[in-house]
Design a protein around this motif. Structure first.
Motif, PDB file in Angstrom:
ATOM      1  N   ILE A  29       0.863  -1.166   0.000  1.00 15.19           N
ATOM      2  CA  ILE A  29       0.000   0.000   0.000  1.00 15.19           C
ATOM      3  C   ILE A  29       0.901   1.218   0.000  1.00 15.19           C
ATOM      4  O   ILE A  29       1.781   1.351   0.855  1.00 15.19           O
ATOM      5  CB  ILE A  29      -0.906   0.019   1.254  1.00 15.19           C
ATOM      6  CG1 ILE A  29      -1.746  -1.253   1.335  1.00 15.19           C
ATOM      7  CG2 ILE A  29      -1.804   1.251   1.251  1.00 15.19           C
ATOM      8  CD1 ILE A  29      -1.093  -2.369   2.084  1.00 15.19           C
ATOM      9  N   ALA A  30       0.697   2.118  -0.954  1.00 16.31           N
ATOM     10  CA  ALA A  30       1.542   3.305  -1.087  1.00 16.31           C
ATOM     11  C   ALA A  30       0.689   4.552  -0.903  1.00 16.31           C
ATOM     12  O   ALA A  30      -0.340   4.714  -1.563  1.00 16.31           O
ATOM     13  CB  ALA A  30       2.223   3.315  -2.446  1.00 16.31           C
ATOM     14  N   PHE A  31       1.109   5.420  -0.005  1.00 14.49           N
ATOM     15  CA  PHE A  31       0.371   6.639   0.301  1.00 14.49           C
ATOM     16  C   PHE A  31       0.934   7.832  -0.465  1.00 14.49           C
ATOM     17  O   PHE A  31       2.141   8.019  -0.534  1.00 14.49           O
ATOM     18  CB  PHE A  31       0.448   6.948   1.800  1.00 14.49           C
ATOM     19  CG  PHE A  31      -0.185   5.890   2.656  1.00 14.49           C
ATOM     20  CD1 PHE A  31      -1.558   5.853   2.829  1.00 14.49           C
ATOM     21  CD2 PHE A  31       0.599   4.926   3.279  1.00 14.49           C
ATOM     22  CE1 PHE A  31      -2.146   4.879   3.614  1.00 14.49           C
ATOM     23  CE2 PHE A  31       0.017   3.947   4.071  1.00 14.49           C
ATOM     24  CZ  PHE A  31      -1.357   3.922   4.236  1.00 14.49           C
ATOM     25  N   LEU A  32       0.017   8.637  -0.999  1.00 16.98           N
ATOM     26  CA  LEU A  32       0.359   9.914  -1.601  1.00 16.98           C
ATOM     27  C   LEU A  32      -0.373  10.981  -0.794  1.00 16.98           C
ATOM     28  O   LEU A  32      -1.598  10.939  -0.692  1.00 16.98           O
ATOM     29  CB  LEU A  32      -0.094   9.977  -3.059  1.00 16.98           C
ATOM     30  CG  LEU A  32       0.473   8.940  -4.020  1.00 16.98           C
ATOM     31  CD1 LEU A  32      -0.182   9.075  -5.392  1.00 16.98           C
ATOM     32  CD2 LEU A  32       1.976   9.078  -4.141  1.00 16.98           C
ATOM     33  N   ALA A 104       3.424  -1.016   3.927  1.00 10.66           N
ATOM     34  CA  ALA A 104       2.781   0.292   3.812  1.00 10.66           C
ATOM     35  C   ALA A 104       3.887   1.323   3.641  1.00 10.66           C
ATOM     36  O   ALA A 104       4.855   1.330   4.404  1.00 10.66           O
ATOM     37  CB  ALA A 104       1.949   0.594   5.055  1.00 10.66           C
ATOM     38  N   VAL A 105       3.749   2.187   2.630  1.00 13.57           N
ATOM     39  CA  VAL A 105       4.810   3.130   2.285  1.00 13.57           C
ATOM     40  C   VAL A 105       4.294   4.564   2.342  1.00 13.57           C
ATOM     41  O   VAL A 105       3.470   4.966   1.514  1.00 13.57           O
ATOM     42  CB  VAL A 105       5.379   2.855   0.873  1.00 13.57           C
ATOM     43  CG1 VAL A 105       6.561   3.768   0.585  1.00 13.57           C
ATOM     44  CG2 VAL A 105       5.769   1.392   0.713  1.00 13.57           C
ATOM     45  N   GLU A 106       4.765   5.314   3.325  1.00 12.07           N
ATOM     46  CA  GLU A 106       4.463   6.738   3.394  1.00 12.07           C
ATOM     47  C   GLU A 106       5.458   7.495   2.508  1.00 12.07           C
ATOM     48  O   GLU A 106       6.582   7.071   2.330  1.00 12.07           O
ATOM     49  CB  GLU A 106       4.556   7.250   4.837  1.00 12.07           C
ATOM     50  CG  GLU A 106       3.503   6.651   5.747  1.00 12.07           C
ATOM     51  CD  GLU A 106       3.397   7.351   7.077  1.00 12.07           C
ATOM     52  OE1 GLU A 106       3.820   8.523   7.203  1.00 12.07           O
ATOM     53  OE2 GLU A 106       2.873   6.719   8.016  1.00 12.07           O
ATOM     54  N   TRP A 107       5.023   8.612   1.974  1.00 11.47           N
ATOM     55  CA  TRP A 107       5.834   9.442   1.073  1.00 11.47           C
ATOM     56  C   TRP A 107       6.294   8.635  -0.138  1.00 11.47           C
ATOM     57  O   TRP A 107       7.420   8.744  -0.608  1.00 11.47           O
ATOM     58  CB  TRP A 107       7.024  10.064   1.809  1.00 11.47           C
ATOM     59  CG  TRP A 107       6.588  10.982   2.895  1.00 11.47           C
ATOM     60  CD1 TRP A 107       6.506  10.685   4.233  1.00 11.47           C
ATOM     61  CD2 TRP A 107       6.129  12.325   2.763  1.00 11.47           C
ATOM     62  NE1 TRP A 107       6.022  11.768   4.924  1.00 11.47           N
ATOM     63  CE2 TRP A 107       5.780  12.800   4.040  1.00 11.47           C
ATOM     64  CE3 TRP A 107       5.971  13.173   1.669  1.00 11.47           C
ATOM     65  CZ2 TRP A 107       5.298  14.070   4.262  1.00 11.47           C
ATOM     66  CZ3 TRP A 107       5.494  14.447   1.892  1.00 11.47           C
ATOM     67  CH2 TRP A 107       5.159  14.886   3.180  1.00 11.47           C
ATOM     68  N   SER A 108       5.383   7.832  -0.669  1.00 13.05           N
ATOM     69  CA  SER A 108       5.733   6.960  -1.801  1.00 13.05           C
ATOM     70  C   SER A 108       6.019   7.738  -3.079  1.00 13.05           C
ATOM     71  O   SER A 108       6.640   7.207  -3.992  1.00 13.05           O
ATOM     72  CB  SER A 108       4.624   5.938  -2.042  1.00 13.05           C
ATOM     73  OG  SER A 108       3.447   6.576  -2.454  1.00 13.05           O
TER      74      SER A 108
END
Length: 144
Positions: A29-32, A104-108
């Motif tokens: 899951i990648a967050f923008l 889970a990736v913040e600042w993707s």
């Protein structure tokens, strides 16, 4: 693409929890979205939905926090300080991709080119102090 509105922390956590229940094993899951958008709250819900009981915190200084449950593991990355492929490689990110753990990736947006096509993108927009709009889609859908 699906869109959701949340009004506060608890609704954001609940959205993450509901999304987690339908994720295949090993999903990324990648967050923008910028600061204070609800990325960590959403990740708290992901953990809860995966059966992981942990106090989820932002991995800003650790780069990666790992949370383990009885059946699932969640690796929570913060890519804010990643500026090059060498930086990304030094995080161990690619090693985690070859497991059945959730990521889970913040600042993707800092590593967008390294994200697989099947990554679930969670784009967050601030509507008001408490309200957020979440657009959720696969990266492969965006490329069409």
């Amino acid at each position: 693409m699906k869109e959701y509105l949340t009004d506060g922390y608890e609704q954001t956590v609940k959205l993450g929890e509901n999304i987690a229940r339908n994720l295949p094993k090993g999903s990324m899951i990648a967050f923008l979205g910028g600061l204070g958008m609800g990325k960590t709250a959403f990740t708290s819900g992901l953990a809860r939905g995966l059966g992981i009981r942990a106090d989820v915190s932002s991995p800003t200084f650790a780069i990666c926090n790992t949370y383990k449950g009885e059946q699932n593991t969640l690796h929570h990355f913060d890519m804010y300080r990643v500026e090059s492929w060498e930086d990304l490689d030094s995080t161990g990110f690619f090693d985690y991709m070859d497991t059945d753990s959730y990521i889970a990736v913040e600042w993707s947006e800092h590593i967008y080119g390294a994200l697989p096509d099947d990554v679930l993108i969670v784009e967050i927009e601030k509507i008001s102090d408490n309200q957020r709009k979440f657009k959720i889609y696969n990266k492969s859908e965006e490329q069409k």
